[in-house]
Design a protein around this motif. Sequence first.
Motif, mmCIF file in Angstrom:
data_model
loop_
_atom_site.group_PDB
_atom_site.id
_atom_site.type_symbol
_atom_site.label_atom_id
_atom_site.label_comp_id
_atom_site.label_asym_id
_atom_site.label_seq_id
_atom_site.Cartn_x
_atom_site.Cartn_y
_atom_site.Cartn_z
ATOM 1 N N VAL A 35 -17.646 24.112 -48.903
ATOM 2 C CA VAL A 35 -17.134 23.399 -47.238
ATOM 3 C C VAL A 35 -16.411 22.266 -47.455
ATOM 4 N N ASN A 36 -15.715 21.791 -46.950
ATOM 5 C CA ASN A 36 -14.838 20.215 -47.254
ATOM 6 C C ASN A 36 -15.315 19.735 -45.977
ATOM 7 N N TRP A 37 -15.200 18.646 -46.047
ATOM 8 C CA TRP A 37 -15.277 17.476 -44.685
ATOM 9 C C TRP A 37 -14.300 17.761 -43.485
ATOM 10 N N ARG A 38 -13.657 18.429 -43.645
ATOM 11 C CA ARG A 38 -12.734 18.748 -42.503
ATOM 12 C C ARG A 38 -13.044 19.613 -41.773
ATOM 13 N N GLN A 39 -13.758 20.406 -42.564
ATOM 14 C CA GLN A 39 -14.250 21.426 -41.631
ATOM 15 C C GLN A 39 -15.545 21.349 -40.691
ATOM 16 N N LEU A 40 -16.952 19.758 -41.740
ATOM 17 C CA LEU A 40 -18.146 20.040 -40.717
ATOM 18 C C LEU A 40 -16.921 18.782 -38.847
ATOM 19 N N GLY A 41 -15.710 18.314 -39.699
ATOM 20 C CA GLY A 41 -15.465 17.457 -38.657
ATOM 21 C C GLY A 41 -15.210 18.356 -36.836
ATOM 22 N N GLU A 42 -14.738 19.218 -37.700
ATOM 23 C CA GLU A 42 -14.450 20.310 -36.116
ATOM 24 C C GLU A 42 -15.448 20.223 -35.355
ATOM 25 N N LEU A 43 -16.531 20.000 -35.565
ATOM 26 C CA LEU A 43 -17.840 20.068 -35.080
ATOM 27 C C LEU A 43 -17.605 18.799 -33.886
ATOM 28 N N PRO A 61 -25.372 30.012 -47.607
ATOM 29 C CA PRO A 61 -25.008 29.045 -48.879
ATOM 30 C C PRO A 61 -23.977 28.447 -48.919
ATOM 31 N N VAL A 62 -23.737 27.296 -49.436
ATOM 32 C CA VAL A 62 -23.040 26.299 -49.581
ATOM 33 C C VAL A 62 -22.684 25.572 -50.366
ATOM 34 N N LYS A 63 -21.170 25.169 -50.846
ATOM 35 C CA LYS A 63 -21.377 23.843 -52.057
ATOM 36 C C LYS A 63 -20.878 22.916 -51.167
ATOM 37 N N LEU A 64 -21.334 21.353 -51.024
ATOM 38 C CA LEU A 64 -20.343 20.398 -50.532
ATOM 39 C C LEU A 64 -20.300 19.212 -51.276
ATOM 40 N N PRO A 65 -19.381 18.028 -51.713
ATOM 41 C CA PRO A 65 -19.609 17.430 -52.087
ATOM 42 C C PRO A 65 -19.235 16.326 -50.992
ATOM 43 N N GLY A 66 -19.909 15.657 -52.098
ATOM 44 C CA GLY A 66 -19.919 14.096 -51.528
ATOM 45 C C GLY A 66 -21.011 12.827 -51.960
ATOM 46 N N PHE A 67 -21.560 12.307 -51.194
ATOM 47 C CA PHE A 67 -22.038 10.893 -51.700
ATOM 48 C C PHE A 67 -23.596 10.530 -51.062
ATOM 49 N N MET A 68 -24.648 10.701 -51.950
ATOM 50 C CA MET A 68 -25.615 10.561 -51.718
ATOM 51 C C MET A 68 -26.019 9.356 -50.977
ATOM 52 N N VAL A 69 -27.060 9.079 -49.967
ATOM 53 C CA VAL A 69 -27.904 7.838 -49.245
ATOM 54 C C VAL A 69 -28.962 8.116 -49.209
ATOM 55 N N PRO A 70 -29.991 8.308 -49.651
ATOM 56 C CA PRO A 70 -31.171 8.489 -50.202
ATOM 57 C C PRO A 70 -31.807 8.238 -49.188
ATOM 58 N N LEU A 71 -32.963 8.428 -48.481
ATOM 59 C CA LEU A 71 -33.570 8.546 -47.021
ATOM 60 C C LEU A 71 -35.051 8.128 -47.976
ATOM 61 N N GLU A 72 -35.682 7.979 -49.095
ATOM 62 C CA GLU A 72 -37.053 7.569 -49.462
ATOM 63 C C GLU A 72 -37.019 6.645 -50.689
ATOM 64 N N ASP A 73 -38.354 5.290 -50.443
ATOM 65 C CA ASP A 73 -38.084 4.335 -51.084
ATOM 66 C C ASP A 73 -37.989 4.488 -53.299
ATOM 67 N N GLU A 74 -38.734 5.693 -53.204
ATOM 68 C CA GLU A 74 -38.410 6.485 -54.643
ATOM 69 C C GLU A 74 -37.114 6.646 -54.700
ATOM 70 N N GLN A 75 -36.443 6.081 -56.078
ATOM 71 C CA GLN A 75 -35.569 5.866 -56.312
ATOM 72 C C GLN A 75 -35.894 6.910 -58.009
ATOM 73 N N ARG A 76 -36.551 7.237 -57.838
ATOM 74 C CA ARG A 76 -36.193 8.087 -59.405
ATOM 75 C C ARG A 76 -35.852 10.059 -58.854
ATOM 76 N N GLN A 77 -37.095 10.154 -58.025
ATOM 77 C CA GLN A 77 -36.774 11.451 -57.422
ATOM 78 C C GLN A 77 -37.008 11.902 -56.335
ATOM 79 N N VAL A 78 -35.565 11.727 -55.474
ATOM 80 C CA VAL A 78 -34.730 12.292 -54.155
ATOM 81 C C VAL A 78 -35.417 13.389 -54.000
ATOM 82 N N VAL A 79 -36.235 13.192 -52.326
ATOM 83 C CA VAL A 79 -36.020 15.083 -52.161
ATOM 84 C C VAL A 79 -35.655 14.629 -50.687
ATOM 85 N N GLU A 80 -35.572 13.996 -49.608
ATOM 86 C CA GLU A 80 -34.698 13.562 -48.882
ATOM 87 C C GLU A 80 -33.218 12.647 -48.962
ATOM 88 N N PHE A 81 -32.126 12.923 -48.476
ATOM 89 C CA PHE A 81 -31.461 11.968 -48.499
ATOM 90 C C PHE A 81 -29.582 12.350 -47.446
#
Length: 148
Positions: A35-43, A61-81
């Motif tokens: 999936v690409n960001w242009r597709q998502l931008g159509e919403l 199931p999808v595969k999407l590229p991008g950049f991670m912005v962690p939502l947790e203080d733990e910087q080694r292992q991230v579950v939500e971002f």
Amino acid sequence: MKKWLIPGILILAVIVAVAGYQILGGGPSISGETVNWRQLGELDYITGNAPPELKALDNQPVKLPGFMVPLEDEQRQVVEFLLVPSPQACIHVPAPPPNQMVYVKMKKGVPAMQGPIWVYGTLKLVTKQSMYGDASFEITGEAIEPYK
């Protein structure tokens, strides 16, 4: 027969190594449509209207590229971002619109990554709220890997 023994052992070793890499979490265990960001931008994030092609990806199931912005203080292992389309779309500038942010909840912790990544998982067209803004999509993450 002996001349085939060493090449046969080498081929078997490669097969076992690749299988072990996948089984032990070294590579993504899920495949899906890229999936690409242009597709998502159509919403239309105000009305919630999505074109049929985007609706067809809901709960898939999808595969999407991008950049991670962690939502947790733990910087080694991230579950939500949050997954965003560019490295500039972080907490230091105004957040991108909701149709350009994806809330990702991994099934198990993954290393925090600074560069571009691929996220593999199941996409849902649903609004999720976070401290950094609303996201119009959610991915239940199976795996991540560096973008190559």
